[in-house]
Structure formats: structure tokens, C-alpha cells
Enzyme design. Structure first.
Site, mmCIF file in Angstrom:
data_model
loop_
_atom_site.group_PDB
_atom_site.id
_atom_site.type_symbol
_atom_site.label_atom_id
_atom_site.label_comp_id
_atom_site.label_asym_id
_atom_site.label_seq_id
_atom_site.Cartn_x
_atom_site.Cartn_y
_atom_site.Cartn_z
ATOM 1 N N GLU A 102 0.816 -1.213 0.000
ATOM 2 C CA GLU A 102 0.000 0.000 0.000
ATOM 3 C C GLU A 102 0.853 1.268 0.000
ATOM 4 O OE1 GLU A 102 -2.479 -3.342 1.101
ATOM 5 O OE2 GLU A 102 -0.583 -2.621 1.951
ATOM 6 N N HIS A 172 -11.218 -6.228 8.297
ATOM 7 C CA HIS A 172 -11.905 -5.963 7.031
ATOM 8 C C HIS A 172 -13.228 -5.241 7.248
ATOM 9 C CE1 HIS A 172 -9.195 -9.364 6.167
ATOM 10 N NE2 HIS A 172 -9.105 -8.841 4.958
#
Length: 368
Positions: A102, A172
Site C-alpha cells: 500500500e 476488514h
């Protein structure tokens, strides 16, 4: 007999297995579809939120030859299938996979944006945007300021999923929007459905400032609307009043908008309370005037979001409205949010700011 006992136990286990998932994964809201105003075009196509996001990127790439789409697994359509067909249409030079990094995705996005390309970067889950936090808040947000306007990475949009999905647990399911609102130079947008997703994403992609576009993943398939087929934008920084009311104002964004609309209807039926519902749409910048005007009229404010209560963006709204509307307030400002714990797995229904929690807040506020 042992056989009978075993069969009885198996039957009970099967019935329990059928029952428990239904409860555990039961939707905590009823989706409230929107109707696009005629000003956005009369030709419409039925789309879910995932397809609306895809359509927005398709239009952006078709109208801007410098636009690039990249991230983890986007070449084959991405985990959520939001980029399906884009590589086949625009080629491997414009739609491509990145390493699972990321920080690298954000760094590359900043780089290509500074040399004039339009960067549309995908972070697969909002929970994993934090390795890129330094790049986003210390580089992207400050690039124009630190160079005195000589350089800019304004052609940068970072897409990421956010919010609960029914079984995401602590890695998540997070809603990280408030983390980025503390950094001047970024714009933060969260759509409630397909119509808004398409228009707001196109606005972000074409905005002169770097934007973070958070997509509530539980809505990808569940949210379906008649979406204008053409190229249109929805202004960043403008809230939308979805339901008029006179007794209490309720503010939310993303998935939580549908929760509060349902609670507002329940309050009208059961309590006779008239509730005004506002979708903030973007939380940086956020539409202070719209909320203040509503609260001046109703005298009461409830803010609801999935992120934890402590330092959630609801605190900023409450502080601002308390200052602007102090003499109009008839009760303390209420916040209905996630709890200050890691996001749980099987206890997700108890963590979420549900319809019943919002309903109780409305009841408490009007009876104060």
C-alpha cells in the site's frame, strides 16, 4: 440407540447451522434507493454500486487519456470486481496490477500525479490504508503547499473500501475516514449509493486536490438504482437533505444513511416525531451550513457513523454545531456510533449503530 441419538444430534446441528448464519449475517439495515434528478440526464441504466464505480472510471479514462487505474489485482477486475473490463478496453499500460504494498501504491500514485497524469489508485481494503498513511498525509496532502504552488499531485484519487460487511471482523470492517480529516489538503468522500458513487467519484477524479474515496463494500451488490448513463458530477462538500422534518436532525454518511432513514420512519410511526435526515456525502470538506440551518429549525441533532465514538468525525460536527447553534439547541447533541473496541466478528450486530440504537437516541433527544 446410538444411531438415533446421533441422528437427532445431527438434525439439531443442521437446524442450528441454518438458523445461526441467518442471524449472524442478517443485514442491519434496509437499503433506501435514491432517484436521480432530471438534471443529471434522462437516460438511465440499472446499476449496483460496484457497477457505478466501474462506469465512473470508464468515463474518466475515456475522457482523459492520462488517467491510470492501478492497485492490487485490478487487472482482472479486483477482489470486488470494480475494475472488470477496464484493462481489456484501455490496455495494460493504463490499467495494471501493483505489488501488494500500500505504501508503494500511494507513493507511485503521487509520483505519476505530479508529472501530469490522473492517478486512480485502489487500496483493496480501507483497513490496509494505514501502511500508506505517511505517503498520503505527509506527501500527497502537502505537495502543493510545500512547493508554494509550483508542484501539485491534485490529479490523485485513492479508492478504498470501508465499513461493515457482515463477516469482516477486525481487519476488514473498519471505517478510517476520521483519521484523514485531521490533515489539511485532502478531501474525503463517502457515497450512500450508486447514483452518488458515480457522480462523486468523477468529481474526485477531476478535482484539483487529492481525494480519498471510501466505498461501503456492503453496498457493492446490495445497492441498486437507476443511474444516469451519461457523464455527470456531484459537488464535493455539499450535503443532501433526504427527508424533511421539524423535530430533530439526524446526520450520517455512507451505509449509515440507510440505517438512520429507517430509524426516522420508525420514529414517525411509533413516536409521532418528524425527523430530518441529512447525508453529508463528503466529510472533508463538510457542509456546515446545511447542518446548521437544519438544527436551527429542529433544535436537536443526532450524528451516526460506524466508526468508533472516540475521535470519530461526529465529534467535529457536534463541536461546530454546538458553537453555531447554541441558542437554538433544545437538548444535548447525541452521537450513535461504533463502540471504542476493535471491530468484533460474531458480535458485529452488537457493535454496529443499528436502527434500534438510532431510534432510542431519537426518543431520548425529543423527550429531554
Amino acid at each position: 440407540s446410538i444411531v438415533q441419538v446421533t441422528m437427532a444430534a445431527s438434525s439439531l446441528a443442521l437446524k442450528t447451522a441454518v438458523r445461526l448464519p441467518a442471524r449472524r449475517f442478517a443485514s442491519h439495515f434496509t437499503y433506501q434507493p435514491s432517484i436521480a434528478p432530471a438534471s443529471l440526464g434522462t437516460e438511465k441504466t440499472k446499476m449496483n454500486l460496484c457497477q457505478a464505480v466501474n462506469n465512473a472510471m470508464d468515463i474518466a479514462m475515456g475522457t482523459d487519456k492520462s488517467a491510470l487505474v492501478f492497485g492490487e489485482d485490478v487487472a482482472f477486475g479486483g477482489v470486488f470486481r470494480c475494475t472488470v473490463g477496464l484493462q481489456e478496453k484501455y490496455g495494460k499500460d493504463r490499467v495494471f496490477n501493483t505489488p501488494l504494498c500500500e505504501q508503494g501504491i500511494a507513493g507511485f500514485a503521487i509520483g505519476v500525479a505530479t508529472i501530469g497524469s490522473t492517478a486512480i489508485a485502489e487500496i483493496q481494503f480501507g483497513d490496509y490504508i494505514f501502511p500508506a498513511y505517511d505517503q498520503i498525509v505527509n506527501e500527497a496532502a502537502k505537495y502543493r503547499y510545500r512547493s508554494g504552488g509550483l508542484f501539485s499531485c491534485g490529479g490523485l484519487t485513492i479508492r478504498a473500501t470501508c465499513g461493515a460487511v457482515g463477516h469482516g471482523a477486525l481487519y476488514h470492517s473498519q471505517s478510517p475516514e476520521a483519521n484523514f480529516t485531521h490533515t489539511p489538503g485532502l478531501k474525503i468522500v463517502v457515497p450512500r449509493g450508486p447514483i452518488q458513487a458515480k457522480g462523486l467519484l468523477l468529481s474526485c477524479i477531476r478535482d484539483p486536490d487529492p481525494c480519498i474515496f471510501l466505498e461501503p463494500k456492503v453496498l457493492y451488490r446490495q445497492a441498486v438504482e437507476e443511474v444516469p448513463s451519461g457523464d455527470y458530477t456531484i459537488p464535493i462538500g455539499k450535503a443532501e437533505v433526504l427527508k424533511k422534518g421539524k423535530d430533530v436532525t439526524v446526520v450520517a454518511w455512507g451505509t449509515q444513511v440507510h440505517v438512520v432513514i429507517e430509524a426516522a420512519k420508525m420514529a414517525e410511526e411509533k413516536l409521532g416525531v418528524s425527523v430530518e435526515v441529512i447525508d453529508l456525502q463528503s466529510i472533508q470538506p463538510w457542509d456546515e451550513d446545511c447542518v446548521a440551518e437544519s438544527v436551527t429549525k429542529t433544535g436537536r441533532l443526532i450524528i451516526s457513523h460506524e466508526a468508533p465514538l472516540n475521535s470519530g468525525f461526529g465529534a467535529e460536527i457536534a463541536s461546530t454545531i454546538q458553537k453555531r447553534c447554541f441558542l437554538s439547541l433544545e437538548s444535548p447533541i447525541e452521537r450513535v456510533c461504533g463502540w471504542d473496541t476493535p471491530f468484533p466478528h460474531v458480535y458485529e450486530p452488537f457493535y454496529l449503530p443499528t436502527v434500534w440504537r438510532v431510534f432510542d437516541a431519537i426518543k431520548k433527544t425529543v423527550k429531554y
